[in-house]
Design an enzyme around this catalytic site. Structure first.
Site, PDB file in Angstrom:
ATOM      1  N   SER A   1       0.832  -1.204   0.000  1.00 57.75           N
ATOM      2  CA  SER A   1       0.000   0.000   0.000  1.00 57.75           C
ATOM      3  C   SER A   1       0.865   1.252   0.000  1.00 57.75           C
ATOM      4  CB  SER A   1      -0.913  -0.043   1.235  1.00 57.75           C
ATOM      5  OG  SER A   1      -1.227   1.249   1.696  1.00 57.75           O
TER       6      SER A   1
ATOM      7  N   GLY B   1      -6.017   6.068   6.948  1.00 52.75           N
ATOM      8  CA  GLY B   1      -5.386   6.855   5.896  1.00 52.75           C
ATOM      9  C   GLY B   1      -4.226   7.709   6.356  1.00 52.75           C
TER      10      GLY B   1
END
Lengths: 194, 194
Positions: A12, A181
């Protein structure tokens, strides 16, 4: 001591960006980071989520957005040529590195290998080099990745994140507050101070 | 004069949050906001995207996240009891309000109606009240929403946003740079200064 649990997948890119900052975020509040690799594919599947890059316009935008964050942070970034990558073995190395308390150092080194140096962390030779680079014994660490306890721990982190309500990466947990996030690190810092 | 084009749907809570800040963001750089309502459902459909709240854990998280942003900004926020709502008529009113240069004031008043006061902006009586509140003629404005030119303009904004690469809301455009999300206002401000 205060903790922030940092749930991430090496595959990611936003996890990479957050990883470059999380130690400093924690340190400013006298807190410690607990590095928690998770299998993002399993998180997506169980949560009913999907890779953001499945939406073509979003994939285009994300490349630009990632560059903006890297510039904001002053960190190097190059989108891997191997996306999407299976970082399972590398993440098991991180779990195995806990024994030597080197999971943070190894996480950062592996993130750099993927998101700066475009290296193939599915290749055992590359893994050996990165492991040695942070002072781990490559043979012993790779052997540990085949043990049930290491496999189970990676699964436990993944299930644990899901149990806390995670649906993507990076996910940060402070007490019972969950944050999702790279773009929520300011809220994480606020929570650590609160 | 520098501009930031602010693409939003009244039914989007993150658009509301960004709307409370966008005038100040622009003003700090001597720029002006161009208010651009878009039909988010059409944006999602064309871009192949979906409502974030379709992922159950994300929906739970978003409620908390929205509260955190409202607190950060010091603005009131209450999740509407009418979600998801069809704000088409209300957004056509915003387009019609351009004639009196009241589209910004009306956008903010409608956002407050939806995301603070939990009012039903699909109800013409509510719309009339909000229109009158910002100094617009309710009859004339509502009549204008049935004209082809107003309908076409709303569609043109929606298609325009898609053409620029939008896939969600809010979307902000400065020159040829596109930004997505309330959480990218700092990048918008950087772009306006740059």
């Amino acid at each position: 001591m205060k903790h922030v649990d940092f749930y991430f997948d090496l595959s990611s890119p936003y996890s990479y960006l957050a990883a470059t900052q999380i130690d400093a975020v924690a340190a400013r509040s006298g807190a410690q980071v607990r590095w928690r690799p998770v299998v993002l594919g399993a998180v997506f599947k169980t949560a009913g989520n999907d890779m953001p890059a499945r939406v073509p316009a979003k994939a285009v935008y994300m490349l630009k957005d990632l560059e903006r964050w890297a510039e904001e942070y002053g960190v190097p970034f190059r989108f891997t040529s191997r996306f999407p990558l299976n970082a399972m073995k590398a993440m098991r190395c991180i779990v195995a590195a806990e024994e030597k308390s080197l999971e943070g150092a190894l996480s950062l080194a592996l993130f750099r290998a993927v998101w700066v140096d475009d290296r193939d962390v599915t290749d055992p030779a590359v893994l050996r080099e990165v492991l040695a680079g942070v002072g781990l014994d490559p043979d012993a660490t790779l052997a540990a990745t085949d043990t049930q306890s290491v496999k189970d721990r990676l699964r436990a982190y993944t299930d644990g994140a899901l149990g806390l309500g995670a649906f993507g990466a990076p996910t940060m947990v402070v007490g019972d507050a969950l944050f999702w996030g790279n773009d929520r690190l300011h809220f994480v810092e606020k929570a650590l101070r609160g």
